[in-house]
Design an enzyme around this catalytic site. Structure first.
Site: not given
Ligand code: PLP
Length: 379
Positions: A70, A200, A328
């Protein structure tokens, strides 16, 4: 008893996903870029997966770019919009995941472009009129709006279609971080009319380190990682074939049983809210868990006690895994940019409980018992 209630951080992989990956590890080691039969069979697996993934969200295969998760997909959308689409203004929110908000600020600083932030209402929802105002005030600029579909800490959802329509009417690009909602809700990119979506796999029982960026076919961005022509020249590097197969299988399972899981998880959340209100009248929730809220997330603001700083550890000692917010790990919520920005009471300890299809009512009852014991209250 061990209870995992940190599913917004990551989820356990489905056995079916593991079973789908193993034969690929054993048999399909060929480099998908190689022209020989070993390579061609890996290429075929990836393209079949891409087609399947695209189908689930009503996209075209060429609109799916597999990424390392992600964070990379968010970076690709924001950086691509500025570097390649001529965007010179980003509208986002201060409660986005750091993958978006930090990237917006970084590209804003680097390219000297304006970054504007929407405001929130008293329940922590994006104030849509503030978005409309920012768009009206910046008509002379080429804008990208980046707003997440559901917040990973408090669960509040954005009216995605409404925002997509506003963006379309204003002639601006729209990216939504759908990392917490992809495979938890249905998506139809044609109906939505959106430019970028982020996914993701590890948030829906797939492997870590694999995701995708949906890029509308009318948009062409250049790679942020260079060095090869993979992913139609948009993302260099030998493809993660195991991850791609795992993501696709996880997606297939998620959509196969979507309604059943939605009902089960929403049931756990509703039950927990009701019971918590009974056992601790002084307890409140961050966000709007009874409103338009992601059904997997419940952010609880506990009353003050002598264990404020140690609350997360107290749950951990009892075998319950929860989270103090994405930034956190100490159990105090002082680091949460989300809670700070929605005006939550930062003097009280808040914890995020997040559920998956694997959680049971017995686990919630055990968690409620621990809450009761920690706060020494009677039902
Ligand atoms: N965006 C959101 C809303 C998320 O909750 C997360 C993960 O915690 C990410 C992006 C990042 O994804 P990744 O862990 O695959 O890099």
């Amino acid at each position: 008893m061990k209870v995992y209630l940190d599913n917004a951080a990551t989820t356990p992989m489905d056995q079916e996903v593991i079973d789908a990956i193993i034969p690929v590890m054993q048999n399909n080691f060929g480099n998908p870029s190689s022209v020989h039969s070993f390579g061609r069979s890996s290429r075929a697996i990836i393209e079949k997966a891409r087609k399947k993934v695209a189908n689930y969200i009503n996209a075209k295969p060429g609109e799916i770019v597999f990424t390392g998760g992600g964070t990379e997909a968010d970076n690709m959308a924001l950086r691509g919009a500025v570097d390649d689409l001529g965007v010179n203004h980003i509208i986002t929110s201060e409660i986005e995941h750091h993958a978006v908000v930090d990237t917006a600020i970084a590209v804003g600083d680097k390219h000297h472009i304006k970054v504007s932030f929407v405001s929130f209402d008293d329940k922590g929802y994006v104030d849509i009129s503030s978005l409309e105002r920012l768009l009206a005030e910046n008509k002379d600029k080429k804008t990208l709006v980046s707003l997440m579909h559901a917040n990973n800490e408090i669960g509040n959802r954005l009216p995605l279609k409404r925002v997509a329509d506003i963006c379309k009417a204003s002639g601006v690009y729209f990216h939504s971080d759908t990392v917490q909602t992809m495979c938890h809700y249905k998506f139809d990119v044609r109906e939505l009319g959106i430019d970028f979506l982020t996914c993701s796999a590890h948030k829906f029982h797939g492997p870590k380190g694999i995701g995708f960026l949906y890029i509308n076919e009318n948009i062409q961005i250049k790679p942020i990682i260079t060095g090869g022509a993979q992913e139609r020249n948009v993302r260099a590097g030998t493809e993660n074939i195991m991850g791609i197969v795992g993501l696709t299988k996880a997606m297939e399972i998620a959509f196969r049983d979507l309604e059943e899981h939605q009902n089960h998880i929403q049931g756990l959340k509703t039950y927990m809210i009701r019971k918590l209100e009974e056992i601790i009248p002084d307890l409140t929730f961050n966000g709007d868990p009874k409103g338009d809220s992601l059904y997997t997330v419940l952010n609880i603001q506990f009353p003050n006690s002598d264990m404020d700083e140690m609350l997360l550890y107290n749950f951990d000692i009892e075998g319950i895994a929860v989270s103090g917010g994405s930034a956190c790990s100490s159990g105090s919520n002082t680091d949460s940019h989300v809670l700070k920005n929605i005006g939550a009471d930062m003097d009280r300890p808040s914890l995020r409980f997040s559920f998956s299809k694997y959680n049971t009512i017995e686990e919630i009852d055990y968690t409620l018992k621990v809450v009761q014991e920690l706060f020494a209250v009677k039902v």
